[in-house]
Enzyme design. Structure first.
Site, PDB file in Angstrom:
ATOM      1  N   HIS A   1       0.797  -1.237   0.035  1.00 46.43           N
ATOM      2  CA  HIS A   1       0.117  -0.097  -0.068  1.00 46.43           C
ATOM      3  C   HIS A   1       0.866   1.351   0.024  1.00 46.43           C
ATOM      4  CE1 HIS A   1      -3.938  -1.853   1.848  1.00 46.43           C
ATOM      5  NE2 HIS A   1      -3.358  -2.560   0.980  1.00 46.43           N
TER       6      HIS A   1
ATOM      7  N   TYR B   1       3.821   6.666  10.577  1.00 49.29           N
ATOM      8  CA  TYR B   1       2.969   5.382  10.230  1.00 49.29           C
ATOM      9  C   TYR B   1       3.663   4.403   9.411  1.00 49.29           C
ATOM     10  CZ  TYR B   1      -1.342   2.895   8.874  1.00 49.29           C
ATOM     11  OH  TYR B   1      -1.993   1.959   8.507  1.00 49.29           O
TER      12      TYR B   1
ATOM     13  N   TYR C   1      -9.408   4.960   7.934  1.00 46.90           N
ATOM     14  CA  TYR C   1      -9.675   4.975   9.587  1.00 46.90           C
ATOM     15  C   TYR C   1     -10.519   6.057   9.619  1.00 46.90           C
ATOM     16  CZ  TYR C   1      -4.955   2.731  10.533  1.00 46.90           C
ATOM     17  OH  TYR C   1      -3.964   1.991  10.543  1.00 46.90           O
TER      18      TYR C   1
ATOM     19  N   LYS D   1       1.370  -0.343  15.375  1.00 43.93           N
ATOM     20  CA  LYS D   1       2.889  -0.351  15.870  1.00 43.93           C
ATOM     21  C   LYS D   1       3.349  -1.403  16.662  1.00 43.93           C
ATOM     22  CE  LYS D   1       4.564   3.303  13.751  1.00 43.93           C
ATOM     23  NZ  LYS D   1       4.578   2.451  12.351  1.00 43.93           N
TER      24      LYS D   1
HETATM   25  P1  FAD Z   1       2.617 -12.315  21.019  1.00 46.92           P
HETATM   26  O1  FAD Z   1       2.349 -12.512  19.881  1.00 46.92           O
HETATM   27  O2  FAD Z   1       1.493 -12.267  22.117  1.00 46.92           O
HETATM   28  O3  FAD Z   1       3.505 -13.756  21.422  1.00 46.92           O
HETATM   29  C1  FAD Z   1       3.796 -14.137  22.473  1.00 46.92           C
HETATM   30  C2  FAD Z   1       3.883 -15.744  22.807  1.00 46.92           C
HETATM   31  O4  FAD Z   1       4.348 -16.117  23.784  1.00 46.92           O
HETATM   32  C3  FAD Z   1       2.557 -16.300  22.235  1.00 46.92           C
HETATM   33  O5  FAD Z   1       2.629 -17.188  21.360  1.00 46.92           O
HETATM   34  C4  FAD Z   1       1.994 -16.900  23.779  1.00 46.92           C
HETATM   35  O6  FAD Z   1       1.080 -17.861  23.605  1.00 46.92           O
HETATM   36  C5  FAD Z   1       3.313 -17.262  24.460  1.00 46.92           C
HETATM   37  N1  FAD Z   1       3.585 -17.373  25.746  1.00 46.92           N
HETATM   38  C6  FAD Z   1       2.577 -16.600  26.601  1.00 46.92           C
HETATM   39  N2  FAD Z   1       2.584 -16.704  27.908  1.00 46.92           N
HETATM   40  C7  FAD Z   1       3.476 -18.118  27.792  1.00 46.92           C
HETATM   41  C8  FAD Z   1       4.282 -18.709  28.860  1.00 46.92           C
HETATM   42  N3  FAD Z   1       3.974 -18.509  30.173  1.00 46.92           N
HETATM   43  N4  FAD Z   1       5.112 -19.473  28.398  1.00 46.92           N
HETATM   44  C9  FAD Z   1       5.335 -19.922  27.084  1.00 46.92           C
HETATM   45  N5  FAD Z   1       4.925 -19.156  26.154  1.00 46.92           N
HETATM   46  C10 FAD Z   1       4.203 -18.159  26.648  1.00 46.92           C
HETATM   47  N6  FAD Z   1       0.752  -4.435  15.395  1.00 46.92           N
HETATM   48  C11 FAD Z   1       1.333  -4.210  14.310  1.00 46.92           C
HETATM   49  O7  FAD Z   1       2.645  -3.854  14.310  1.00 46.92           O
HETATM   50  N7  FAD Z   1       0.397  -3.719  13.211  1.00 46.92           N
HETATM   51  C12 FAD Z   1      -0.923  -4.161  13.309  1.00 46.92           C
HETATM   52  O8  FAD Z   1      -1.541  -3.881  12.280  1.00 46.92           O
HETATM   53  C13 FAD Z   1      -1.392  -4.529  14.456  1.00 46.92           C
HETATM   54  N8  FAD Z   1      -2.623  -4.677  14.823  1.00 46.92           N
HETATM   55  C14 FAD Z   1      -3.267  -5.222  15.900  1.00 46.92           C
HETATM   56  C15 FAD Z   1      -4.737  -5.701  15.894  1.00 46.92           C
HETATM   57  C16 FAD Z   1      -4.966  -6.229  17.041  1.00 46.92           C
HETATM   58  C17 FAD Z   1      -6.551  -6.586  17.125  1.00 46.92           C
HETATM   59  C18 FAD Z   1      -4.251  -6.637  17.984  1.00 46.92           C
HETATM   60  C19 FAD Z   1      -4.772  -7.428  19.072  1.00 46.92           C
HETATM   61  C20 FAD Z   1      -2.763  -6.340  18.000  1.00 46.92           C
HETATM   62  C21 FAD Z   1      -2.236  -5.588  17.104  1.00 46.92           C
HETATM   63  N9  FAD Z   1      -1.073  -5.318  16.896  1.00 46.92           N
HETATM   64  C22 FAD Z   1      -0.523  -4.956  15.589  1.00 46.92           C
HETATM   65  C23 FAD Z   1      -0.134  -5.785  17.821  1.00 46.92           C
HETATM   66  C24 FAD Z   1       0.624  -7.252  17.695  1.00 46.92           C
HETATM   67  O9  FAD Z   1      -0.185  -8.077  17.363  1.00 46.92           O
HETATM   68  C25 FAD Z   1       1.423  -7.489  18.962  1.00 46.92           C
HETATM   69  O10 FAD Z   1       2.286  -6.162  18.979  1.00 46.92           O
HETATM   70  C26 FAD Z   1       2.463  -8.820  18.621  1.00 46.92           C
HETATM   71  O11 FAD Z   1       1.766 -10.013  18.735  1.00 46.92           O
HETATM   72  C27 FAD Z   1       3.582  -8.728  19.380  1.00 46.92           C
HETATM   73  O12 FAD Z   1       4.266  -9.945  19.274  1.00 46.92           O
HETATM   74  P2  FAD Z   1       5.087 -10.741  20.472  1.00 46.92           P
HETATM   75  O13 FAD Z   1       5.995 -11.824  19.937  1.00 46.92           O
HETATM   76  O14 FAD Z   1       5.812  -9.793  21.471  1.00 46.92           O
HETATM   77  O15 FAD Z   1       3.714 -11.146  21.344  1.00 46.92           O
HETATM   78  C1  DHB Z   2      -4.673  -3.430  10.945  1.00 44.43           C
HETATM   79  C2  DHB Z   2      -4.696  -3.398  12.314  1.00 44.43           C
HETATM   80  C3  DHB Z   2      -4.302  -2.043  12.870  1.00 44.43           C
HETATM   81  O1  DHB Z   2      -4.278  -2.008  14.406  1.00 44.43           O
HETATM   82  C4  DHB Z   2      -4.300  -1.215  11.922  1.00 44.43           C
HETATM   83  O2  DHB Z   2      -3.746   0.372  12.644  1.00 44.43           O
HETATM   84  C5  DHB Z   2      -4.064  -1.331  10.797  1.00 44.43           C
HETATM   85  C6  DHB Z   2      -4.259  -2.556  10.233  1.00 44.43           C
HETATM   86  C7  DHB Z   2      -4.843  -4.745  10.244  1.00 44.43           C
HETATM   87  O3  DHB Z   2      -5.505  -5.713  11.180  1.00 44.43           O
HETATM   88  O4  DHB Z   2      -5.097  -4.995   9.414  1.00 44.43           O
END
Ligand code: FAD
Ligand code: DHB
Length: 392
Positions: A72, A382, A200, A296
């Site tokens: 995009h 962004y 948005y 982010k």
């Molecule tokens: P996680 O993905 O949470 O991974 C952590 C892992 O650790 C999981 O697999 C979990 O099962 C495991 N775990 C937990 N506890 C334990 C334990 N005790 N023992 C062993 N394993 C464990 N970010 C963006 O950059 N762009 C986006 O568009 C965006 N949109 C989002 C939309 C939504 C609806 C949501 C909820 C989040 C969004 N995010 C976005 C944020 C993004 O999803 C998270 O920041 C990302 O998942 C972080 O990655 P992580 O590996 O730190 O944590």
């Molecule tokens: C998506 C999620 C977000 O939080 C965002 O700001 C943009 C896109 C997504 O799930 O595609």
């Protein structure tokens, strides 16, 4: 068992760290408390900065993303019933990519298993010890047995509900936090996207975000209450609300389809400082949370991991100075993203009964869509500020 780096969590952060370390010839073991299937199916983020896609491509796991990801060059801000495009690529020279987080996770798991890397799924009761000295160890229950993994370093990558942060002595960390009086109701629907770019929308009924996963899958989010009862949301009500908040009558009508997934995401800002204690390093959501409005979270996790992999690799070569500065190197970008995410969230989510805030939001949206300087500031945050020399 013995390894060089013990990693807790097989989310994007933990898996990418294992992958980057492998490329440096450093061995690791990943412990994950969920099943592989659950980890691969969890629908969350979708928007990747160019920094993130560059890291995935350069490290050899970007092939499917390049084929299936949607590139995009702009986003649309809607308010007062009108759309305004922010030309991200024209303003910054950078693009953004839509590619589901679970697809990134699938690619990283496939790459790791292909070279024989270890991931212990369904590892329960993870406990950490010895990281304040020179002999860190992780113990867990796996396949019915209590196991112990001795290692040189531990990476806590276990996300916002993780346990690794809790093993750091109380008082060693400072916590910074902000709650919001709203959440997001997110859906995934079998429906072709109605717009080639994300929308948005600030509406008096609440914020809405239109996004997508492919030519046949729409993803959308609606501002809702933090304790929203999902059972009160029929498919009809969800589509009506999306049409009302995103549409302008017939000019922009979402194509409706079967809703295959729905969930409520709470909104929180959180940072812990520092992101390390002895030989335990925290990365990704376990160390910091942003509200999702700026997209982010995953992108920040990828930056943390680049800093951590680089620091660990340098330490094995005899220079521990980068690793000692791991937290400081991450926190600058973390706080920039905390501010941007808070700002985007504050500008787009009306708070019931706060008409002063309503006027401020519209004034700010009017400014960022009219002023090239303000639009550029939004766009560069962004799209993701380039990994800077001050990260070094
Ligand atoms: P996680 O993905 O949470 O991974 C952590 C892992 O650790 C999981 O697999 C979990 O099962 C495991 N775990 C937990 N506890 C334990 C334990 N005790 N023992 C062993 N394993 C464990 N970010 C963006 O950059 N762009 C986006 O568009 C965006 N949109 C989002 C939309 C939504 C609806 C949501 C909820 C989040 C969004 N995010 C976005 C944020 C993004 O999803 C998270 O920041 C990302 O998942 C972080 O990655 P992580 O590996 O730190 O944590
Ligand atoms: C998506 C999620 C977000 O939080 C965002 O700001 C943009 C896109 C997504 O799930 O595609």
């Amino acid at each position: 068992m013995r390894t060089q780096v013990g990693i807790v969590g097989a989310g994007p952060a933990g898996l990418l760290l294992a992958h980057l370390l492998h490329r440096e010839g450093i061995e690791s073991v990943v412990l994950e408390n969920q099943t592989r299937r659950r980890v691969e199916e969890r629908v969350r983020a979708g928007l990747l900065e160019q920094n993130t896609t560059d890291v995935l491509e350069r490290s050899g796991v970007g092939e499917r993303m390049r084929r299936e990801g949607l590139t995009h060059h702009g986003i649309v801000l809607r308010f007062d019933g009108e759309s305004h495009r922010i030309a991200i690529t024209d303003l910054t020279g950078r693009s953004i990519t839509i590619y589901g987080q679970q697809e990134v996770v699938k690619d990283l798991i496939a790459a790791r298993l292909a070279y024989g890397g270890r991931i212990l799924f369904e590892a329960a009761d993870v406990a950490l010890e010895g990281f304040d000295g020179r002999s860190p160890a992780i113990s867990a229950t796996h396949a019915g047995e209590r196991i112990r993994i001795d290692c040189d370093y531990i990476a806590g990558c276990d996300g916002s509900h993780g346990v690794s942060r809790g093993f750091i002595p109380e008082g060693a960390l400072t916590h910074f936090e902000r709650q919001y009086p709203f959440a997001w109701l997110g859906i995934l629907a079998r429906a072709p996207p109605i717009s080639p770019e994300l929308i948005y929308a600030r509406h008096d009924r609440g914020f809405a975000l239109f996004t997508m996963r492919s030519a046949s899958l729409t993803r959308a989010y609606l501002q809702c209450a933090p304790d929203e009862d999902l059972s009160a949301w029929s498919d009809r009500r969800i589509w009506d609300e999306l049409q009302a908040r995103l549409g302008t009558g017939d000019a922009l009508r979402l194509t409706e389809g079967e809703i295959v997934l729905r969930g409520v995401t709470p909104m929180r800002s959180y940072v812990c400082e520092p992101m390390q204690y002895g030989r335990l390093f925290l990365a990704g959501d376990v160390a910091h949370i942003v509200p999702p409005t700026g997209a982010k979270g995953l992108n920040l996790a990828v930056h943390d991991i680049c800093m951590l992999a680089e620091g660990i690799a340098a330490a094995y070569r005899g220079d521990a100075s980068l690793l000692e500065r791991y937290s400081a190197r991450c926190l600058k970008r973390v706080w920039r993203a905390e501010h941007f995410s808070w700002w985007m969230t504050s500008m787009l989510h009306p708070v019931h009964g706060d008409s002063f805030n309503d006027r401020l939001q519209v004034a700010q949206l009017d400014y960022v869509t009219r002023s090239p300087a303000a639009a550029k500031s939004l766009a560069e945050n962004y799209a993701g500020l380039p990994y800077a020399a001050d990260d070094r």
